[in-house]
Design a protein around this motif. Structure first.
Motif, PDB file in Angstrom:
ATOM      1  N   GLY A 177       5.300  -7.437  17.769  1.00  9.16           N
ATOM      2  CA  GLY A 177       5.328  -6.974  18.576  1.00  9.16           C
ATOM      3  C   GLY A 177       5.396  -5.368  18.755  1.00  9.16           C
ATOM      4  N   LEU A 178       4.883  -4.769  17.533  1.00  4.75           N
ATOM      5  CA  LEU A 178       3.495  -3.526  17.747  1.00  4.75           C
ATOM      6  C   LEU A 178       2.471  -3.421  16.843  1.00  4.75           C
ATOM      7  CD1 LEU A 178       5.950  -1.414  14.729  1.00  4.75           C
ATOM      8  CD2 LEU A 178       5.739  -4.308  14.965  1.00  4.75           C
ATOM      9  N   PRO A 179       1.755  -2.608  16.963  1.00  4.56           N
ATOM     10  CA  PRO A 179       0.553  -2.891  15.913  1.00  4.56           C
ATOM     11  C   PRO A 179       0.562  -2.077  14.490  1.00  4.56           C
ATOM     12  CG  PRO A 179       0.783  -0.430  17.600  1.00  4.56           C
ATOM     13  CD  PRO A 179       1.842  -1.303  16.971  1.00  4.56           C
ATOM     14  N   PRO A 180       0.139  -2.859  13.763  1.00  2.00           N
ATOM     15  CA  PRO A 180       0.126  -2.385  12.410  1.00  2.00           C
ATOM     16  C   PRO A 180       0.460  -0.425  11.972  1.00  2.00           C
ATOM     17  CG  PRO A 180      -1.951  -3.362  12.656  1.00  2.00           C
ATOM     18  CD  PRO A 180      -1.470  -4.035  13.552  1.00  2.00           C
ATOM     19  N   ARG A 181      -0.989  -0.043  12.160  1.00  3.90           N
ATOM     20  CA  ARG A 181      -0.455   0.933  12.040  1.00  3.90           C
ATOM     21  C   ARG A 181       0.048   1.998  12.764  1.00  3.90           C
ATOM     22  NH1 ARG A 181      -5.419   4.013  11.472  1.00  3.90           N
ATOM     23  NH2 ARG A 181      -6.677   2.232  13.197  1.00  3.90           N
ATOM     24  N   GLN A 182       1.438   1.217  13.574  1.00  2.29           N
ATOM     25  CA  GLN A 182       3.065   2.252  13.308  1.00  2.29           C
ATOM     26  C   GLN A 182       3.643   1.562  13.023  1.00  2.29           C
ATOM     27  OE1 GLN A 182       4.496   1.538  17.694  1.00  2.29           O
ATOM     28  NE2 GLN A 182       6.082   1.439  16.913  1.00  2.29           N
ATOM     29  N   TYR A 183       3.721   0.851  11.933  1.00  2.00           N
ATOM     30  CA  TYR A 183       4.483   0.071  11.381  1.00  2.00           C
ATOM     31  C   TYR A 183       4.210   0.888  10.056  1.00  2.00           C
ATOM     32  CZ  TYR A 183       6.594  -3.253   7.634  1.00  2.00           C
ATOM     33  OH  TYR A 183       7.491  -3.925   6.642  1.00  2.00           O
ATOM     34  N   LEU A 184       3.053   0.729   9.999  1.00  3.77           N
ATOM     35  CA  LEU A 184       2.436   1.704   8.637  1.00  3.77           C
ATOM     36  C   LEU A 184       3.594   3.161   8.418  1.00  3.77           C
ATOM     37  CD1 LEU A 184       1.202   2.187   6.002  1.00  3.77           C
ATOM     38  CD2 LEU A 184      -0.495   2.782   7.180  1.00  3.77           C
ATOM     39  N   SER A 185       3.336   3.650   9.871  1.00  5.40           N
ATOM     40  CA  SER A 185       3.952   5.207  10.274  1.00  5.40           C
ATOM     41  C   SER A 185       5.464   4.978   9.872  1.00  5.40           C
ATOM     42  CB  SER A 185       3.437   5.358  11.612  1.00  5.40           C
ATOM     43  OG  SER A 185       2.263   5.650  12.424  1.00  5.40           O
ATOM     44  N   SER A 234       1.042  -1.731  -0.119  1.00  4.30           N
ATOM     45  CA  SER A 234      -0.251  -0.425   0.187  1.00  4.30           C
ATOM     46  C   SER A 234       0.818   1.300   0.044  1.00  4.30           C
ATOM     47  CB  SER A 234      -1.290  -0.420   1.079  1.00  4.30           C
ATOM     48  OG  SER A 234       0.092   0.211   2.652  1.00  4.30           O
ATOM     49  N   VAL A 235       1.572   1.186   0.629  1.00  6.12           N
ATOM     50  CA  VAL A 235       2.857   1.789   0.732  1.00  6.12           C
ATOM     51  C   VAL A 235       3.677   2.403  -0.839  1.00  6.12           C
ATOM     52  CG1 VAL A 235       4.819   2.976   1.628  1.00  6.12           C
ATOM     53  CG2 VAL A 235       3.450   2.275   3.448  1.00  6.12           C
ATOM     54  N   PHE A 236       3.907   1.488  -0.921  1.00  4.73           N
ATOM     55  CA  PHE A 236       4.563   1.542  -2.616  1.00  4.73           C
ATOM     56  C   PHE A 236       3.901   2.258  -3.272  1.00  4.73           C
ATOM     57  CE2 PHE A 236       7.979  -1.458  -0.652  1.00  4.73           C
ATOM     58  CZ  PHE A 236       8.796  -0.830  -0.701  1.00  4.73           C
ATOM     59  N   THR A 237       2.557   1.490  -3.586  1.00  2.00           N
ATOM     60  CA  THR A 237       1.459   1.760  -4.398  1.00  2.00           C
ATOM     61  C   THR A 237       1.258   3.159  -4.538  1.00  2.00           C
ATOM     62  OG1 THR A 237       0.748  -0.399  -4.613  1.00  2.00           O
ATOM     63  CG2 THR A 237      -0.961   2.065  -5.576  1.00  2.00           C
ATOM     64  N   ALA A 238       0.692   4.282  -3.172  1.00  2.00           N
ATOM     65  CA  ALA A 238       0.710   5.113  -3.026  1.00  2.00           C
ATOM     66  C   ALA A 238       1.341   6.174  -2.915  1.00  2.00           C
ATOM     67  CB  ALA A 238       0.414   5.310  -1.378  1.00  2.00           C
ATOM     68  N   ALA A 239       2.842   5.776  -2.810  1.00  2.00           N
ATOM     69  CA  ALA A 239       4.043   6.563  -3.107  1.00  2.00           C
ATOM     70  C   ALA A 239       4.330   6.809  -4.784  1.00  2.00           C
ATOM     71  CB  ALA A 239       5.336   6.382  -2.744  1.00  2.00           C
ATOM     72  N   ALA A 240       3.431   6.345  -4.936  1.00  2.00           N
ATOM     73  CA  ALA A 240       3.832   6.018  -6.296  1.00  2.00           C
ATOM     74  C   ALA A 240       2.996   6.500  -7.686  1.00  2.00           C
ATOM     75  CB  ALA A 240       3.394   4.669  -7.350  1.00  2.00           C
ATOM     76  N   SER A 241       1.373   6.451  -7.372  1.00  2.00           N
ATOM     77  CA  SER A 241       0.323   7.462  -7.237  1.00  2.00           C
ATOM     78  C   SER A 241      -0.076   8.590  -6.859  1.00  2.00           C
ATOM     79  CB  SER A 241      -1.283   6.256  -7.211  1.00  2.00           C
ATOM     80  OG  SER A 241      -1.203   5.745  -6.494  1.00  2.00           O
ATOM     81  N   GLY A 242       0.538   8.383  -5.525  1.00  2.00           N
ATOM     82  CA  GLY A 242      -0.232   9.821  -4.629  1.00  2.00           C
ATOM     83  C   GLY A 242      -1.635   9.415  -3.987  1.00  2.00           C
ATOM     84  N   SER A 243      -1.411   7.960  -3.579  1.00  2.00           N
ATOM     85  CA  SER A 243      -2.876   7.811  -3.590  1.00  2.00           C
ATOM     86  C   SER A 243      -2.274   7.945  -1.747  1.00  2.00           C
ATOM     87  CB  SER A 243      -3.854   6.510  -4.090  1.00  2.00           C
ATOM     88  OG  SER A 243      -2.248   5.876  -4.134  1.00  2.00           O
ATOM     89  N   ARG A 244      -3.672   7.801  -0.965  1.00  2.00           N
ATOM     90  CA  ARG A 244      -3.529   7.089   0.489  1.00  2.00           C
ATOM     91  C   ARG A 244      -2.917   6.325   0.950  1.00  2.00           C
ATOM     92  NH1 ARG A 244      -6.968   5.367   4.370  1.00  2.00           N
ATOM     93  NH2 ARG A 244      -8.902   5.562   2.656  1.00  2.00           N
ATOM     94  N   ALA A 245      -1.749   5.818   1.870  1.00  2.00           N
ATOM     95  CA  ALA A 245      -2.225   4.776   2.229  1.00  2.00           C
ATOM     96  C   ALA A 245      -2.796   3.283   2.602  1.00  2.00           C
ATOM     97  CB  ALA A 245      -0.371   4.466   3.087  1.00  2.00           C
ATOM     98  N   GLY A 246      -2.710   2.377   1.925  1.00  2.00           N
ATOM     99  CA  GLY A 246      -4.512   1.206   2.763  1.00  2.00           C
ATOM    100  C   GLY A 246      -4.267   1.467   4.440  1.00  2.00           C
ATOM    101  N   SER A 247      -5.175   1.885   5.027  1.00  2.00           N
ATOM    102  CA  SER A 247      -6.024   1.677   6.292  1.00  2.00           C
ATOM    103  C   SER A 247      -5.912   0.242   6.610  1.00  2.00           C
ATOM    104  CB  SER A 247      -6.616   1.848   7.274  1.00  2.00           C
ATOM    105  OG  SER A 247      -7.962   1.187   6.506  1.00  2.00           O
ATOM    106  N   ILE A 248      -5.432  -0.217   8.227  1.00  2.00           N
ATOM    107  CA  ILE A 248      -5.763  -1.557   9.149  1.00  2.00           C
ATOM    108  C   ILE A 248      -6.697  -1.797   8.515  1.00  2.00           C
ATOM    109  CG2 ILE A 248      -5.478  -0.394  11.197  1.00  2.00           C
ATOM    110  CD1 ILE A 248      -3.997  -3.975   9.949  1.00  2.00           C
ATOM    111  N   GLU A 249      -7.748  -0.632   8.147  1.00  2.00           N
ATOM    112  CA  GLU A 249      -9.501  -1.800   7.875  1.00  2.00           C
ATOM    113  C   GLU A 249      -9.855  -2.002   6.991  1.00  2.00           C
ATOM    114  OE1 GLU A 249      -8.673   0.504  11.266  1.00  2.00           O
ATOM    115  OE2 GLU A 249      -8.595   1.338   9.699  1.00  2.00           O
ATOM    116  N   GLU A 250      -9.269  -1.881   6.085  1.00  2.44           N
ATOM    117  CA  GLU A 250      -9.332  -2.332   4.746  1.00  2.44           C
ATOM    118  C   GLU A 250      -8.345  -3.003   4.303  1.00  2.44           C
ATOM    119  OE1 GLU A 250      -9.056   2.585   2.273  1.00  2.44           O
ATOM    120  OE2 GLU A 250      -7.140   1.739   2.827  1.00  2.44           O
TER     121      GLU A 250
END
Length: 314
Positions: free
Chosen positions: A241-249, A204-220
């Motif tokens: 040992g850490l929440p996915p939201r922190q890893y996404l950040s 999701s982060v690679f796709t967002a960086a390439a397209s300018g879209s928002r990175a996917g949320s854990i809910e999605e």
């Protein structure tokens, strides 16, 4: 028709090494000398901890077990494990060094989470390497090179890199063959789910960086995998040992730092690439993560020593 990379033409054999990007963070590291009345209450925290006694002896409780640390003894404490210091074991003065650290590389992080060893005692080369790197970190804390801040920072960085290299060597030496895949009591299904979440967060982060879209949320991502967000959060935290939201950040800030190294990109264009429509929001987030605004971080990479260097360890 695809054009071959010139380096592959007429090649007989070859292998590609995996790309490696990892960020580590050392924080709240301190040396302290205490009297016989000093104690520290039971607590937990989301980071790893290394505690080493430098003089005297210390009574520690970690995960319900009691330990007596003599001078030179090292304790390794995983995130979420309750621990406390009952003070000097001999009823006299004691000095110790405590270091908290985090690492965003999930392979190393997961391996460290499987290490149920608390007391790092012994004469193995791996443990000697950990102690040697700790000695260098401690020296840079107690005897800083005040006359040359840039050199002092590099000394600390060098010692820190040696510390993480030593930790990796310790993990490699401890892993059976084939490598241990799960924590005690954790199913392969949970491991597979956590791995799937990690892969989709990366994607999701690679796709967002390439397209300018928002990175996917854990809910999605949870909906895509057919699980509830709570179940995905528990599985990911249990393995890494850490929440996915922190890893996404962490992933987003890592990409932001790499993009800021390219002076041809404006802060506005970088914010857009990372899915931000408001550059001021991106700047505020970046400063909250690193302690520096985006342009301050860029100046740090161009002119060492111009800022306080906080971002070097985040």
């Amino acid at each position: 028709m695809n054009v071959l990379d010139p380096g592959t033409q007429h090649s007989m054999d070859g292998r590609m090494s995996p790309d490696v990007q990892a960020a580590f963070h050392l924080f709240a590291a301190h040396w302290r000398k205490v009297n016989k009345e000093w104690q520290y209450p039971a607590h937990t925290h989301p980071m790893f901890e290394i505690n080493v006694v430098l003089q005297g002896s210390q009574r520690m409780a970690v995960g319900g077990q009691s330990y007596i640390q003599e001078s030179g003894d090292i304790l390794f404490i995983r995130p979420g494990v309750q621990h406390s210091s009952l003070g000097a074991a001999a009823g006299d003065e004691m000095s110790y060094y405590c270091l908290h650290f985090d690492i965003d590389d999930l392979v190393l992080r997961r391996s460290l989470m499987t290490m149920d060893t608390v007391s790092l005692s012994g004469d193995t080369p791996e443990l000697k390497a950990i102690r040697s790197s700790l000695d260098d970190i401690i020296r840079s804390t107690i005897l800083p090179e005040a006359s040359d801040a840039q050199r002092g920072r590099l000394v600390m960085l060098n010692a820190s890199l040696q510390f993480f290299a030593a930790l990796t060597g310790w993990v490699l030496a401890a892993l059976p063959s084939p490598a241990r895949s799960t924590l005690p009591g954790v199913t392969e299904k949970t491991v597979a789910l956590a791995n799937a979440i990690e892969g989709l967060l990366q994607e999701s982060v690679f796709t967002a960086a390439a397209s300018g879209s928002r990175a996917g949320s854990i809910e999605e991502i949870a909906a895509r995998l057919g699980y509830s967000p709570n179940h995905c959060n528990r599985a990911f935290r249990q393995i890494y040992g850490l929440p996915p939201r922190q890893y996404l950040s962490d992933l987003i800030i890592r990409h932001a730092k790499l993009l800021l190294l390219d002076n041809s990109l404006s802060v506005e264009s970088i914010a857009y690439r990372l899915g931000y429509r408001d550059v001021s929001h991106f700047s505020k987030q970046f400063k909250r993560w690193t302690g520096l605004p985006p342009m301050g971080y860029r100046q740090l990479t161009e002119e060492p020593g111009k800022t306080d260097g906080q971002a070097l360890f985040t």
